[in-house]
Every structure is written in C-alpha cells, then in structure tokens.
Design a protein around this motif. Structure first.
Motif, PDB file in Angstrom:
ATOM      1  N   GLY B 240      37.424 -83.549  10.275  1.00  0.00           N
ATOM      2  CA  GLY B 240      37.473 -82.482   9.316  1.00  0.00           C
ATOM      3  C   GLY B 240      38.073 -81.229   9.748  1.00  0.00           C
ATOM      4  N   TYR B 241      37.876 -80.718  11.226  1.00  0.00           N
ATOM      5  CA  TYR B 241      38.475 -79.805  11.624  1.00  0.00           C
ATOM      6  C   TYR B 241      39.945 -80.144  11.871  1.00  0.00           C
ATOM      7  N   SER B 242      40.534 -81.533  12.260  1.00  0.00           N
ATOM      8  CA  SER B 242      41.769 -81.919  12.609  1.00  0.00           C
ATOM      9  C   SER B 242      42.629 -81.636  11.164  1.00  0.00           C
ATOM     10  N   PHE B 243      42.139 -82.175  10.022  1.00  0.00           N
ATOM     11  CA  PHE B 243      42.428 -82.193   8.888  1.00  0.00           C
ATOM     12  C   PHE B 243      42.851 -80.764   8.415  1.00  0.00           C
ATOM     13  N   GLY B 244      41.617 -79.937   8.721  1.00  0.00           N
ATOM     14  CA  GLY B 244      42.023 -78.475   8.204  1.00  0.00           C
ATOM     15  C   GLY B 244      43.131 -77.687   9.039  1.00  0.00           C
ATOM     16  N   SER B 245      43.183 -78.011  10.298  1.00  0.00           N
ATOM     17  CA  SER B 245      44.373 -77.503  11.085  1.00  0.00           C
ATOM     18  C   SER B 245      45.593 -77.891  10.605  1.00  0.00           C
ATOM     19  N   LEU B 246      45.403 -79.318  10.394  1.00  0.00           N
ATOM     20  CA  LEU B 246      46.855 -79.855   9.811  1.00  0.00           C
ATOM     21  C   LEU B 246      47.200 -79.080   8.441  1.00  0.00           C
ATOM     22  N   ALA B 247      46.274 -78.674   7.384  1.00  0.00           N
ATOM     23  CA  ALA B 247      46.566 -78.168   6.410  1.00  0.00           C
ATOM     24  C   ALA B 247      47.158 -76.753   6.490  1.00  0.00           C
ATOM     25  N   TYR B 248      46.521 -75.879   7.721  1.00  0.00           N
ATOM     26  CA  TYR B 248      46.997 -74.703   7.743  1.00  0.00           C
ATOM     27  C   TYR B 248      48.534 -74.917   8.368  1.00  0.00           C
ATOM     28  N   LYS B 249      48.889 -75.713   9.333  1.00  0.00           N
ATOM     29  CA  LYS B 249      50.024 -76.138   9.944  1.00  0.00           C
ATOM     30  C   LYS B 249      51.183 -76.219   8.530  1.00  0.00           C
ATOM     31  N   LEU B 250      50.540 -77.104   7.709  1.00  0.00           N
ATOM     32  CA  LEU B 250      51.508 -77.493   6.600  1.00  0.00           C
ATOM     33  C   LEU B 250      51.759 -76.145   5.651  1.00  0.00           C
TER      34      LEU B 250
END
Ligand code: ATP
Ligand code: MG
Lengths: 220, 262, 247
Positions: B240-250
């Motif tokens: 969940g955390y990696s998806f979340g950070s990915l979303a921020y990056k995006l």
C-alpha cells in the motif's frame, strides 16, 4: 423469485438488536477515537520528541493497514502476545477506536494547519496569551474546517463495523448471516440490512458534501 | 500551510516535557500487558515455509484489485458521461446506483452479491466471482464520481471548441474531453486504487482465496497466528505504501508537466 | 507617558536571518512618543520583518528593542505586555472570521481581564463610531467591504488602548476606491497624538502625515529624514532610483 418480507417482521427484535450493536460500536469508537486522536494530533504538532514519534508510528500504521487485518490480528494474536485476552466485543471496540483515532488525528491536524498564519499573528498581536489564542481563535476555526472529513469518518466507521461480524460480534451483518442461514431467506435479510446501512451512512455523506460546498461558497 | 506550521511551533515550548511523560506512560502501559515469553518464542520460518502460498495469494489480491479498478474505470467513465449528458430518467438511475454503492459497506455488498443475488438471477456464483463482482460494482460507483469530477473540470471552452469544429459527439468525448479529464483524475484514482487494495482483505470473510483468506488458513493450520499475521500486515503496509508513493510521484510528474505546458 | 527625550521605541543593532538569508542588518531606529514614522523601500527589503520584530511576532536574532518600559527579546510575560501596548494592522486585515465585528474588538480586552463585558462593548462601539462603521457591529467580517474590514482592524488594534500602532501596508490589499477611507482614519489617528509606525507605498500619505520617513533597502536603514528633506534634498542613489520608480 418468491420473496417473503414478513419474515423480517418475525425476526424484528434480532435485527433491531443488531442495529443497536452496530450503532453502539460506532458511537464508542467515535468517542474514544476522538480522545486518542486528539492526543496523537498533539503529538504530531510537536514536530519532534517521543510523543511525535509515537503518534507518527501509530497514525501511519493504523491508517495503512487494512481494517480486516487489524481486527484479526488483535483477535487472534492478542491472547498470545498480551497478558489480557479481549473478548470479541472488546476487540471490535478496540480496533475500531484505534482506527478512528488514527484518522481523526490526521483530520484534526489538517484542520489546525488550515488556519492561516495571519490568524495566529492577529491573535497574538492583540495580546492574547497562547491559551486563549488556541481557545478563541484557532480551535473554533479548525473545528469548522474539520466538519466535512469528520462526517466522512462516521461513514467509514459504520462501514468498518460490519467486519467485526467475522469474530462473532452480533451486529447487523452477523444477524443477517445467522438468520439467513436459519431460514434460507438470505435475499430478504441482506436487502433489509443493506437498506439499514444506507440509512445510517447516507445522511453523513450528504452532510459532508453539503458543508463542504457551503464552506467553498463562503470562501469563493 | 508551511508558514502556519511555524506560527504553531512558537506556541508549544513548555509542552515538550508533558508530552514526553505522556508518551512514556503510553509505552509503559502497553509493555506492561506484553507477554515477553511469547515474543521470545516467535518462529518466523513458517513464513518461508509457505512462501509459495503467500506469493500466489498476493498475486490473487493484486489481480482482483486491478480487475476491479480497470473494469470499474471503464464502466465509471460511461456512467459519468450518462450522468452529464443522458436523458433525465437515465441520469436518475445512474445517480441512484452510485449513491447506493457508495453509501453501503463493501461487506454487505459482498454478502448480498453472494447470497441474495442468486435468488434474483438464479445463477450461483463462486466466492471468487462474488468477490470480483462486488468489488467491481463498488469501484464503478466510486470511479463514476471521480470521472464526473474530471470531466466537469475540463474547461467549457474545450467543449465549445470541439463543437465549433463540428466534431461528432463520440469524437468530442474520445479525442478532446476524456484525455484531458484522465489527467485530472489520476491522483484521486491512485488513492482509490490503494483503498481498494486494502479493502480487498474484506473478501476473506467469504474465503475468496486472496491474501487474507490464506493468511487465516495458514495461521489456523500452523497455530502461529502472530508470525503469519504480522508478516502479512507488513506485506499490506509495504505494498500500500509503495502504491501511495507511486501515486505521489505520478501526481508530481503530471503536475510539473501541466505547469510546463502552460 | 514616557519622559521627553526617551524614545518609546528604541531598536539597537537589530539583526534577523531566515535560514541563510540575512534579512535585517544592524538596523537602528528610535521613535519618540507621538511621532508618526513611515517606512518605505523596495519589496523584500525587510520592512515587514522589522515591524514584526517590534511586537515579537518574529524572534530577534541580534540586538534589542525597547518598547515602552519593556525590552525584547524577553520572557513570554514581557512579550505579552509588549503586545498589549502595541496594536498592529495587517495588510490582509486578519480579522477573526468566526466572530462578529463587535466580538473581534472585545475579545482581547475581555480575555486579558482589562475590561468586563459591558465595558469592552461600550469601548468597542465608541471605536467603531470613530472609524465610521457603527452600523456594522453585529455583522461578520466576510459581509464587509475591504475598506470596512480594514477600519474594523484598526478599531480592533485600538481596543487595547495601546501607546503604539504598527501598520503593515494597510491599503495594499484594498480596491482603489476604498483606499482613502482607510487613509483618512489613519490621518485622524495621527493627529490624535498616538505613536505610529507605518510601512506604506502611499507617498502622498507619508509626505502629508509623517514626522519622519525612513528608507530601507537590502535589510539596511539607509535614510531617515523629515518629509521635505526626504523628497527633495537627500542624495542617496538607491533612494533616488526607488522614488523615480514609484512616483
Ligand atoms: N517567514 C519567513 N521565512 C523565510 N523568509 C522570510 C520570511 N519572512 C520574510 N522572509 C524573507 O525576508 C525578506 C524580507 O521580507 P519582508 O517581508 O520583511 O520584506 P518587505 O520589505 O516587507 O517586502 P514587501 O514590500 O514585499 O512586503 C524577503 O526576502 C522574504 O522572502
Ligand atoms: Mg511586507
């Protein structure tokens, strides 16, 4: 398809009992969540020190973990890891309170930080002491800003409350399952329960949307 | 925001001592209840032993989540266009669908699909099918709302320009409006995706066979709930955390992209 | 009242940095009781920062400021007493949006125990009349025009009966047609004998009302002169180029 809605009337006390349990769970979780959350929010605002680290760990953990995992973890691991073994009901209240607290801490923090710097400065410039700066100027404005997300938190907790049926708390879903399997009238019971949940949740999400639109209008 | 943080910090010098005492008291209370013998006896090799089961289960969870999001997005876009442009009765039906599925718990939807829907349709679904249907229908409802917001955020001038060019309706949507709307909705879409990834654990209440179902099975079978559930908690948290950070990056990339284009 | 000769605000060797930016460099300024001092200068020169040091909204990094009988930097108690002796008017008004106009004015006198409710309200009504908005006392700030809000802010600053008033570009956020109503209130205040330190870009106001005009650039106080001197006789290159841009 032949449905028999009279069966709902026949089991009305069981259903109402389940409804009451659901409401009690959510109410208790909200009250203790506000207390825990306010404390964790204070910790977050410190920006360093033990309470800050503890709060950050707590908020991040309980917001990131699926609620299902939490409920099962506390229920199945609690008796081994801790010297006290919580009952199903206690597990439900504890896990929901902890989740509510973690979300409320973030809501409160965002609310307080939404108060502009100018308000802090004006409050100090007129000579208020820090205590009254908080009480008269910051908190009233922060609470207003928190209302929409607080209403959404209620909907989130009502939705979460169904999970604790899995560990045997006799709330709405547990009752629907039990009664459904007794009478093979799943359709009637689950439809009725879905309607009850909708009635519990919908007003709060409408309120949230309404308040938010109202506030945007006032600013714009 | 940042400035008010500074204003806030001035307010709190004396409270560090009190806060430290509170923090220590909380930690001490929790530790007081901990059974250290049980912790000393923990044996995490069970995780390694069941690694293939875990991997398969993680794959299932990710598969269910992404299926629900992808189908939900397609349905959601269609429903959003209907809400904006459709005739009044259609709009009302779609709005009712969205409100009902957004304002009831996933777990009720899951049980309703599994136990109640067969009574209506006469078709029995497996637990996995029920889980997929419930998740997809809920994601469609949430994504309709997001798609609608995205579409409405496209400036009116774009619609007028498309019409002024004499483009046919489908081309107006597919070539002009939707590509722009998609950009706007990617951050909230990512948040929703993480939310659904977390929510998929609810499917274990029907023993759908995803990560949390297998976790319960292994925990019961091996009598090692602490090791298994703590590990799985970490897995959910990390993913969940990696998806979340990915979303921020995006969001960052898209944001700077838009700034550059302005 | 402070004795003749002793300034009511006395800033000596003031330094202030934000991270690596050295915003104020050895600034000295004395202001006598009853004086009106206008501070002008290019954007980013440190005018607001200097003003905010005087009532302790920012911490002083080096040097000290005597305000009345108190010296900053000081203990929280001294900070409070300075703030109660110094009123401040902000560029963006910063009225409390959740309180009525009257409550904005009475909040501090009541909370600091200076007046009771009815005393504070009487005083507030009198001040609102003085700034020309006695009819709006039960409205909320968002229901007023910018000019009215700024006049309420001035009345709020006066509610604690301060000896010193600080203004930070009080008319910069206003629509042009509202500027004069605020400037007129300020002129009336100036003639009433209260000490005022005003950061402003309104050169006409400064020329007419100020006893002294101070020019700041790059965190330094470069010119300190009477209005007639300031506009005609001072030969400072940076001041000349600033004035040629702004006039
Ligand atoms: N809180 C802060 N943190 C970091 N830097 C700041 C802060 N406040 C002011 N500064 C910086 O200090 C410098 C002086 O700012 P100040 O606001 O005092 O200028 P000013 O003369 O009032 O300008 P203006 O006419 O634009 O209001 C600026 O470069 C500004 O960026
Ligand atoms: Mg300024």
């Amino acid at each position: 398809m032949n449905s028999d809605w009279s069966i709902l009337y026949q089991y009305r006390y069981e259903i109402l009992g389940g409804l009451w349990t659901t409401i009690a769970l959510v109410g208790l979780a909200l009250v203790s969540g506000y207390i825990v959350g306010a404390l964790a929010c204070c910790g977050k605002l410190m920006r360093t020190g033990p309470l800050y680290w503890l709060s950050t760990f707590y908020i991040n953990t309980f917001r990131a973990l699926p609620e299902t995992v939490l409920v099962f973890w506390i229920y199945f691991c609690g008796p081994f890891i801790f010297t006290a073994a919580p009952s199903a009901w206690q597990t439900g209240v504890i896990s929901m309170s902890l989740v509510a607290g973690a979300y409320f801490a973030e809501i409160a923090r965002a609310g307080i930080q939404s108060v502009s710097r100018g308000q802090w400065e004006a409050a100090r410039a007129v000579g208020l002491s820090e205590f009254w700066v908080w009480i008269d100027v910051i908190i009233p404005q922060a609470v207003r800003a928190m209302l929409p997300s607080s209403a959404l938190l209620v909907t989130q907790l009502v939705k979460m409350s169904g999970l604790v049926s899995a560990i045997g708390v006799t709330e709405l879903i547990y009752q629907a399952q039990t009664l459904g399997s007794l009478s093979f009238r799943y359709f009637e019971f689950f439809t009725a329960v879905a309607v009850l949940y909708f009635i519990l949740i919908f007003p709060f999400s409408m309120a949230s949307r309404f308040i938010e639109a109202h506030m945007r209008q006032q600013i714009g | 925001m940042l400035a008010s943080k500074k204003a806030l910090r001035q307010s709190l010098p004396w409270s560090y001592i009190i806060s430290t005492v509170i923090a220590l008291a909380v930690i001490a209370t929790v530790l007081n209840f901990v059974n250290f013998k049980a912790i000393a006896a923990l044996d995490f090799t069970v995780v390694y032993q069941y690694r293939y089961t875990f991997l398969w289960a993680i794959g299932t969870t990710l598969g269910i989540t992404s299926t629900a999001i992808v189908i939900g997005l397609i349905v959601g876009i269609v429903l959003a266009v209907l809400i904006i442009q459709g005739p009044r009765p259609v709009r009302m039906v779609v709005t009712a669908y969205v409100e009902i599925w957004r304002n009831t718990p996933l777990i009720v939807q899951l049980f309703w699909v599994h136990f109640a829907m067969p009574v209506v349709t006469g078709v029995n679904t497996t637990a996995l099918q029920s889980g997929l249907i419930a998740m997809t229908m809920q994601s469609a409802a949430y994504l309709t709302d997001i798609a609608r917001t995205g579409i409405l955020a496209v400036p009116k001038g774009q619609y007028e320009a498309a019409e002024a060019l004499g483009l046919p309706t489908w081309s107006k949507w597919v070539d002009i409006i939707l590509p722009q709307a998609l950009r706007i909705v990617i951050p909230p879409l990512a948040t929703i995706a993480v939310g659904f990834f977390k929510a998929s654990a609810i499917l274990s209440l029907l023993s759908v066979g995803e990560l949390m179902t297998q976790t319960k099975n292994i925990a019961t079978y091996t009598h090692k709930p602490i090791e298994v559930m703590t590990f799985v908690g970490l897995v959910y948290w990390a993913l969940g955390y990696s998806f979340g950070s990915l979303a921020y990056k995006l969001e960052d990339i898209l944001g700077s992209d838009q700034r550059a284009r302005r | 009242m402070s004795p003749i000769g002793k300034p009511i605000v006395d800033a000596r060797g003031i330094n202030k940095s934000f991270n690596t930016a050295h915003v104020l460099k050895n600034v000295d300024l004395k202001v006598n009781a009853g004086e009106v001092v206008c501070i002008v200068g290019p954007s980013g020169s440190g005018k607001s920062t200097f003003l905010r040091l005087i009532n302790g909204l920012e911490d002083i990094d080096g040097g000290q400021i005597e305000v009345g009988e108190t010296t900053l930097p000081g203990a929280p108690k001294e900070l409070l007493s300075v703030r109660r002796n110094v009123g401040m008017v902000f560029q963006n008004f910063n009225l409390f949006p959740h309180l009525t106009v009257l409550e904005n004015l009475t909040l501090s006198p009541r909370r600091t125990g200076r007046m009771n409710r009815s005393g504070a309200e009487n005083k507030a009504r009198e001040l609102l009349k003085r700034v020309g908005i006695s009819e709006q006392s039960s409205k909320y700030p968002s229901q007023l025009s910018g000019g009215q809000q700024q006049r309420v802010a001035i009345a709020r600053a006066l509610a604690m009966e301060p000896q010193i008033l600080l203004f930070d570009e009080p008319t910069s956020a206003l629509d042009p047609e509202n500027v004069n109503e605020v400037l007129n209130v300020m002129k009336e205040l100036a003639s009433s004998g209260i000490t005022m330190i005003v950061v402003t870009h309104e050169m006409g106001f400064a020329r007419e009302v100020a006893d002294r005009i101070v020019f700041m650039a790059d965190g330094q106080l470069l010119v300190d002169a009477s209005p007639s001197q300031f506009f005609e006789h001072v030969e400072d290159e940076r001041l000349r180029s600033f004035l040629s841009k702004i006039l």
